[in-house]
Design an enzyme around this catalytic site. Structure first.
Site, PDB file in Angstrom:
ATOM      1  N   LYS A  46      -1.254  -9.350   2.673  1.00 27.82           N
ATOM      2  CA  LYS A  46      -0.789  -8.777   4.023  1.00 27.82           C
ATOM      3  C   LYS A  46      -1.435  -8.203   5.168  1.00 27.82           C
ATOM      4  O   LYS A  46      -2.340  -7.667   4.174  1.00 27.82           O
ATOM      5  CB  LYS A  46       0.810  -8.669   3.870  1.00 27.82           C
ATOM      6  CG  LYS A  46       1.217  -7.535   4.777  1.00 27.82           C
ATOM      7  CD  LYS A  46       2.512  -7.385   4.536  1.00 27.82           C
ATOM      8  CE  LYS A  46       2.895  -5.442   4.029  1.00 27.82           C
ATOM      9  NZ  LYS A  46       2.152  -4.545   5.099  1.00 27.82           N
TER      10      LYS A  46
ATOM     11  N   ASP B 260      -1.291  -6.234  -0.446  1.00 25.94           N
ATOM     12  CA  ASP B 260      -1.158  -5.336   1.201  1.00 25.94           C
ATOM     13  C   ASP B 260      -2.799  -5.199   0.755  1.00 25.94           C
ATOM     14  O   ASP B 260      -3.684  -4.875   0.380  1.00 25.94           O
ATOM     15  CB  ASP B 260      -0.758  -4.240   0.905  1.00 25.94           C
ATOM     16  CG  ASP B 260       0.088  -4.201   2.349  1.00 25.94           C
ATOM     17  OD1 ASP B 260      -0.503  -5.138   3.235  1.00 25.94           O
ATOM     18  OD2 ASP B 260       0.915  -2.744   2.485  1.00 25.94           O
TER      19      ASP B 260
ATOM     20  N   GLU C 152      -1.519  -5.557   8.746  1.00 28.18           N
ATOM     21  CA  GLU C 152      -0.899  -5.035   9.638  1.00 28.18           C
ATOM     22  C   GLU C 152      -1.641  -5.235  11.462  1.00 28.18           C
ATOM     23  O   GLU C 152      -3.173  -5.414  11.011  1.00 28.18           O
ATOM     24  CB  GLU C 152      -0.928  -3.151   9.509  1.00 28.18           C
ATOM     25  CG  GLU C 152      -0.115  -3.194   8.272  1.00 28.18           C
ATOM     26  CD  GLU C 152       0.328  -1.508   8.112  1.00 28.18           C
ATOM     27  OE1 GLU C 152      -0.537  -0.869   8.782  1.00 28.18           O
ATOM     28  OE2 GLU C 152       0.381  -1.241   6.666  1.00 28.18           O
TER      29      GLU C 152
ATOM     30  N   ASP D 161       0.775  -1.074   0.164  1.00 26.23           N
ATOM     31  CA  ASP D 161       0.075  -0.355   0.437  1.00 26.23           C
ATOM     32  C   ASP D 161       0.260   1.153  -0.021  1.00 26.23           C
ATOM     33  O   ASP D 161       0.087   2.170  -0.171  1.00 26.23           O
ATOM     34  CB  ASP D 161      -1.199   0.128   1.091  1.00 26.23           C
ATOM     35  CG  ASP D 161      -0.529   0.525   2.437  1.00 26.23           C
ATOM     36  OD1 ASP D 161       0.748  -0.207   2.316  1.00 26.23           O
ATOM     37  OD2 ASP D 161      -1.309   0.277   3.583  1.00 26.23           O
ATOM     38  N   SER D 162       2.241   1.208  -0.065  1.00 20.67           N
ATOM     39  CA  SER D 162       3.201   2.067  -0.169  1.00 20.67           C
ATOM     40  C   SER D 162       2.665   2.945  -1.310  1.00 20.67           C
ATOM     41  O   SER D 162       3.363   3.277  -1.806  1.00 20.67           O
ATOM     42  CB  SER D 162       4.692   1.187   0.038  1.00 20.67           C
ATOM     43  OG  SER D 162       4.747   0.809  -0.795  1.00 20.67           O
TER      44      SER D 162
ATOM     45  N   GLU E 138       8.673  -3.831  10.800  1.00 18.71           N
ATOM     46  CA  GLU E 138       9.097  -2.571   9.959  1.00 18.71           C
ATOM     47  C   GLU E 138       9.598  -1.712  11.620  1.00 18.71           C
ATOM     48  O   GLU E 138       8.905  -1.809  12.305  1.00 18.71           O
ATOM     49  CB  GLU E 138       8.154  -2.504   9.369  1.00 18.71           C
ATOM     50  CG  GLU E 138       9.036  -0.993   8.816  1.00 18.71           C
ATOM     51  CD  GLU E 138       7.750  -0.157   7.732  1.00 18.71           C
ATOM     52  OE1 GLU E 138       6.611  -0.821   7.198  1.00 18.71           O
ATOM     53  OE2 GLU E 138       7.421   1.280   7.553  1.00 18.71           O
TER      54      GLU E 138
HETATM   55  O1  KIV Z   1       3.249  -0.888   1.766  1.00 22.69           O
HETATM   56  C1  KIV Z   1       4.127  -1.358   1.444  1.00 22.69           C
HETATM   57  O2  KIV Z   1       5.374  -1.112   1.198  1.00 22.69           O
HETATM   58  C2  KIV Z   1       4.890  -2.435   3.027  1.00 22.69           C
HETATM   59  C3  KIV Z   1       6.225  -2.910   3.098  1.00 22.69           C
HETATM   60  C4  KIV Z   1       7.212  -1.554   3.517  1.00 22.69           C
HETATM   61  C5  KIV Z   1       6.556  -4.290   3.883  1.00 22.69           C
HETATM   62  O3  KIV Z   1       4.262  -2.436   3.769  1.00 22.69           O
END
Ligand code: KIV
Length: 295
Positions: free
Chosen positions: A116, A86, A118, A47-48, A185
């Site tokens: 993924k 994510d 969190e 989600d970056s 992280e």
């Molecule tokens: O969103 C992302 O890129 C991440 C990584 C930094 C692990 O969660």
């Protein structure tokens, strides 16, 4: 070298064999294809995306639709790496039913092989429900960017005894709930080392030191494409931003000077019939020709 399709089971095997797991984010077809060709084990459609591709100031803005759109693009470019999508902010925290439905969309529509999420112990019932629905899950603890307002910013986590204990217990719970790996992280390397020793599933570090079973970086960060800020852990493995600027500068100059496109980069009309088209062009009456075309 013929590479084999990477799976959650093979990622876990790598930890058992003491082999490092190499992972990176990707958000589009072209980069995902290059990443895959380089033999990276796992691609996270992170989600970056919200920050490095869409330009938002944090990861909270990106939506399910945007994440699925980019996951689809990545899937089209990948043959071997495992693809993890994510889950964006709130897409898995309203209720478990919605969380499983949204996770399923990443698999069914996006072509991902896992998702993924969190969070620590609190998120475990949701992970269990996803696994019950045959969806593989990667955990993420430490600095979880979807909680930046709770943390007060992008701050290193696990710096007190209490916070470190909580991280270790969270990792244990994630393992028990069936997660196949956990992203750690921005936590002190000593705590990451303890976590890595205390669980059988792999830890994937980002700002968590060298004792993790694997590493992940945001591709736009490590290539020097996203330079809005640079956390301590980030190493630039290339300066693609400079390469892009140089290329664009050269393109601009060549177009302005009429150097590009040259003959090498132009299509050619067959020489034998060139005279005929030139004659016709010289003598044609545009109005007559266009009236002919209307008939
Ligand atoms: O969103 C992302 O890129 C991440 C990584 C930094 C692990 O969660």
């Amino acid at each position: 070298m013929a590479l084999q399709k990477m799976t959650a089971q093979k990622i876990i095997e790598k930890k058992k064999k003491g082999e490092k797991i190499v992972t990176i984010t990707s958000y589009d077809y072209s980069f995902a294809k290059i990443v895959d060709e380089c033999g990276i084990d796992l691609i996270l459609v992170g989600d970056s995306l919200s920050m490095v591709i869409l330009g938002y100031k944090n990861t909270l803005a990106v939506t399910m639709e945007e994440m699925i759109h980019h996951t689809k693009a990545v899937s089209r470019g990948v043959s071997n790496a495992m693809i993890v999508a994510d889950m964006p902010f709130l897409s898995y925290k309203i209720n478990i039913h919605e969380a499983v439905r949204n996770a399923g969309r990443f698999i069914q529509e996006g072509g991902a092989e896992a998702v993924k999420v969190e969070g620590g112990t609190k998120i475990c019932p949701t992970i269990e429900a996803m696994i019950d629905a045959d969806i593989q899950v990667m955990g993420h603890i430490g600095l979880t960017p979807q909680a930046i307002y709770e943390f007060g910013g992008f701050l290193v986590q696990g710096k007190t005894i209490e916070a470190a204990k909580k991280l270790i217990l969270d990792a244990k719970s994630l393992e028990e709930s069936g997660a196949f790996s956990i992203v750690l992280e921005s936590i002190p390397w000593q705590i990451a080392k303890l976590i890595t020793k205390s669980i059988d599933i792999p830890t994937i570090g980002i700002g968590a030191g060298s004792y993790c079973d694997g590493q992940i970086l945001v591709i736009n960060d490590m290539l020097g494409l996203f330079t809005d800020f640079k956390p301590k852990f980030l190493k630039y493995f290339g300066d693609v931003g400079k390469s892009v600027r140089d290329a664009l500068f050269n393109y601009k100059i060549e177009v302005e000077k009429g150097l590009y496109p040259d003959r090498e980069h132009s299509y050619e009309f067959p020489q034998e019939t060139l005279e005929q088209i030139n004659d016709w062009f010289e003598n044609m009456d545009i109005e007559e020709e266009s009236n002919k075309r209307k008939v």
